[in-house]
Design a protein around this motif. Structure first.
Motif: not given
Length: 65
Positions: A53-59, A21-33
């Protein structure tokens, strides 16, 4: 040997969900990718990443498959 009672065991103050929850969107996608890029086999962590990622409704959930 002396045993410790349960109330003396120190548990971690942060959980994985708290950290994500503390990570930014870019950091989340980076770890996921990179988890797929390096073929990391941690299904529980990937599930928590997808959930955050789904909780933040990014994609949409279909884009994560």
């Amino acid at each position: 040997m002396q045993s410790l009672s349960y109330n003396r065991i120190q548990a971690p103050k942060k959980t994985v969900n708290d950290y994500l929850q503390q990570l930014s969107n870019e950091e989340l996608f980076s770890i996921y990718g990179t988890s797929f890029q390096y073929n990391i086999q941690l299904p529980d962590l990937l599930k928590k990443l997808r959930t955050e990622i789904m909780r933040r409704q990014i994609v949409s959930p279909f884009e994560l498959s």
